[in-house]
Design a protein around this motif. Structure first.
Motif, PDB file in Angstrom:
ATOM      1  N   VAL A  51      -3.817  16.411  -4.908  1.00 47.44           N
ATOM      2  CA  VAL A  51      -4.506  15.909  -4.522  1.00 47.44           C
ATOM      3  C   VAL A  51      -3.742  15.224  -3.475  1.00 47.44           C
ATOM      4  O   VAL A  51      -2.864  14.246  -4.003  1.00 47.44           O
ATOM      5  CB  VAL A  51      -5.384  15.395  -4.993  1.00 47.44           C
ATOM      6  CG1 VAL A  51      -6.902  14.350  -4.031  1.00 47.44           C
ATOM      7  CG2 VAL A  51      -6.607  15.353  -6.390  1.00 47.44           C
ATOM      8  N   ASP A 101      -6.635  24.644  -2.047  1.00 50.73           N
ATOM      9  CA  ASP A 101      -7.868  24.177  -1.820  1.00 50.73           C
ATOM     10  C   ASP A 101      -8.850  25.769  -1.515  1.00 50.73           C
ATOM     11  O   ASP A 101      -9.208  25.567   0.152  1.00 50.73           O
ATOM     12  CB  ASP A 101      -7.871  22.993  -1.316  1.00 50.73           C
ATOM     13  CG  ASP A 101      -9.197  22.612  -1.420  1.00 50.73           C
ATOM     14  OD1 ASP A 101      -9.824  22.593  -1.915  1.00 50.73           O
ATOM     15  OD2 ASP A 101      -9.161  21.330  -0.582  1.00 50.73           O
ATOM     16  N   SER A 134      -7.640  19.250  -3.256  1.00 49.00           N
ATOM     17  CA  SER A 134      -7.373  19.694  -4.653  1.00 49.00           C
ATOM     18  C   SER A 134      -7.352  20.814  -4.858  1.00 49.00           C
ATOM     19  O   SER A 134      -7.602  21.382  -4.533  1.00 49.00           O
ATOM     20  CB  SER A 134      -8.856  18.517  -4.652  1.00 49.00           C
ATOM     21  OG  SER A 134      -9.561  19.072  -4.772  1.00 49.00           O
ATOM     22  N   VAL A 138      -6.404   8.291  -2.956  1.00 48.90           N
ATOM     23  CA  VAL A 138      -5.410   9.294  -2.423  1.00 48.90           C
ATOM     24  C   VAL A 138      -4.611   9.016  -1.993  1.00 48.90           C
ATOM     25  O   VAL A 138      -4.186   9.243  -2.589  1.00 48.90           O
ATOM     26  CB  VAL A 138      -5.834  10.429  -1.841  1.00 48.90           C
ATOM     27  CG1 VAL A 138      -4.831  11.854  -1.815  1.00 48.90           C
ATOM     28  CG2 VAL A 138      -7.692  10.820  -2.346  1.00 48.90           C
ATOM     29  N   LEU A 144     -11.617  15.528  -5.369  1.00 50.76           N
ATOM     30  CA  LEU A 144     -10.501  15.192  -6.465  1.00 50.76           C
ATOM     31  C   LEU A 144     -10.118  16.318  -7.042  1.00 50.76           C
ATOM     32  O   LEU A 144      -9.575  15.522  -8.323  1.00 50.76           O
ATOM     33  CB  LEU A 144     -11.082  13.658  -7.167  1.00 50.76           C
ATOM     34  CG  LEU A 144     -11.148  12.826  -6.218  1.00 50.76           C
ATOM     35  CD1 LEU A 144     -11.344  11.067  -7.535  1.00 50.76           C
ATOM     36  CD2 LEU A 144      -9.991  12.174  -5.752  1.00 50.76           C
TER      37      LEU A 144
END
Length: 512
Positions: A193, A217, A231, A329, A363
């Motif tokens: 992430v 992603d 993520s 993050v 996440l």
């Protein structure tokens, strides 16, 4: 005396300045809605905040009208009628009261929640400036004397409008990574992430078994480009003791056909080291509530660590993606360096706000509870969710955590013995329902869980009856971080604050 006061309330300049303050009062009040209005309505009566907002809006219109009459109507410019003088006085008092109300609300929100209000304000500023601009050109501009002054005013306004439109289409901000990535152990693999300064794509690159990989992603083949948090799920064996890098392409807009993209950025390579040894040392952090600098100061005194336990409560609430990007993050990337695994436990404050329902996907998690095997040690991750009943007004009728906690309890009851086990749960009482807590504790004892690590209380202590270790967090300007060491001899606990002072040092034996 009364005449002087009346002249003050109806003075051209006073009304012009007052009109600006009156226009911005409802904007600031509305911006505070994310954390303040529910408490006002609870303390007074339901709908009080909405009533106050509309009173502020009505006052803004009234003051603008008063200024228009004073500046444009000759009879009002010479001598204001007494009833109008009284109305202007009432409006002035209301504007002052509303301004003080906004200031008090921002102060009460404090350093944790006020940034959310300012973010909300920034989104509404174009509308507020639009209102002020329309009022200016309708009321004040016609009475500006001199062609040069009128031309300069018009030119400046047009220039601001053009630059504002261009900057809206092409934001004049650098596109960059906010930090190193955070690698979350999901129990079935890793979720890499990372966050960027604006919306874009996200991908991970690495080589494994002689083959090059670029994993995006994406969702069912569509690469995601509308978020700042990215993520990517990667199998354990692909990342363990291997190097990887991350990349992203800025995406301004997505169309049905095509799109408008910006530059592509790529990170350095990270050598990822799993936590699988006989002795494992974990950094344990909880309840930082946006105070990441104080947390980092404490972390600097905890010593070396192999992995990170993030125990939740990063923010007061998750109204915007930016809050998760910065305080979860970015902070996770800063403390792990992209090279150490993280086990994430959700705090009750991460269940609040418009973005809360998107956090799991952001996440790369299927859910906020599960089991993580780290070599000879197992972590059972629980989610205590909220600390109040579902009908509490803080949740705005959007909470069904009672059903969710029952689901977690039933899942725990399916677990079997799996070696030396540590439980992670944000709240030390586990759930607010005593019957579900009792069932969960019984099931955890049945699988031989030795102890539970939690946070939530913003204090640091060890309850040997569980045993339950409560990690410190932020309290009164101090932050307490912990180091948890798992070894064949037992569990070592060490905690210190951001000034380097030792807060706790204990040892727990494994359950035989």
């Amino acid at each position: 005396m009364a005449t002087r006061i009346g002249r003050f309330f109806t003075h051209k300049t006073v009304l012009a300045i007052e009109a600006v303050f009156a226009a911005f009062a409802p904007l600031f009040f509305y911006a505070c809605r994310s954390s303040s209005h529910v408490f006002l309505d609870t303390a007074l009566f339901s709908g009080f905040s909405q009533l106050l907002f509309w009173l502020m809006a009505a006052n803004a219109i009234a003051v603008t009208t008063e200024a228009a009459l004073k500046w444009r109507k000759t009879s009002f410019a010479d001598e204001v009628p007494k009833p109008m003088t009284a109305i202007c006085g009432v409006s002035f008092a209301a504007t002052a009261i509303f301004a003080v109300t906004d200031i008090v609300m921002l102060i009460v929100m404090g350093g944790e929640s006020a940034p959310v209000a300012f973010r909300s304000i920034s989104e509404m500023l174009p509308y507020a400036f639009g209102y002020v601009a329309v009022a200016f050109f309708a009321i004040f501009f016609p009475v500006v004397k001199g062609k040069t002054a009128r031309r300069v005013t018009a030119a400046v306004t047009i220039a601001i409008g053009i630059f504002g439109a261009v900057f809206a289409l092409y934001p004049p901000t650098a596109y960059e990574f906010l930090s190193d990535p955070m690698v979350i152990d999901t129990g079935s693999g890793y979720s890499v992430v990372f966050a960027t300064s604006d919306t874009g794509t996200g991908y991970v690159e690495y080589e494994y078994d002689g083959e090059s990989y670029r994993v995006y992603d994406q969702n069912n083949g569509r690469i995601l480009g509308s978020s700042t948090i990215h993520s990517i799920n990667v199998p354990y064996e692909h990342l363990d003791n291997n190097s990887y890098s991350v990349g992203s392409t800025r995406v301004y807009e997505e169309y049905a056909y095509g799109g408008r993209n910006g530059r592509t950025i790529e990170s350095e390579e990270y050598l990822f080291t799993p936590c699988r040894g006989e002795t494992q040392t974990y950094l344990c952090i909880s309840d930082w509530h946006t105070h990441t600098d104080a947390a980092k100061d404490a972390i600097a005194h905890t010593g070396e660590y192999d992995a990170v336990l993030m125990m939740g409560d990063a923010v007061p609430g998750l109204q915007y993606e930016e809050e998760a990007a910065v305080y979860i993050v970015q902070f996770g990337g800063d403390v792990s360096g992209g090279t150490k695994p993280i086990i994430y436990t959700r705090g009750n404050h991460e269940t609040r706000g418009a973005y809360a329902s998107e956090l799991a996907d952001a996440l790369g998690l299927d859910r906020f509870y599960g089991a993580v095997q780290a070599g000879d040690y197992r972590f059972v991750v629980l989610d205590s969710a909220e600390d109040k009943t579902d009908d509490h007004p803080e949740y705005g009728g959007l909470a069904d955590y009672g059903t969710y906690r029952k689901e977690i309890t039933e899942w725990v009851e399916t677990l079997t013995e799996g070696g030396r086990t540590v439980v992670l749960c944000h709240a030390p009482e586990i759930f607010i329902e005593q019957d579900l807590t009792d069932r969960t504790v019984t099931a955890l004892r049945g699988i031989g869980a030795t102890m539970m690590i939690s946070g939530h209380l913003h204090t640091c202590y060890l309850d040997e009856n569980g045993p339950v270790y409560v990690d410190g967090g932020f309290n009164g300007g101090k932050y307490v971080a912990s180091r948890v060491t798992l070894s064949p001899d037992g569990i070592g606990l060490y905690a210190c604050d951001n000034h380097g002072e030792t807060v706790l040092e204990e040892h727990i034996d494994w359950i035989a």
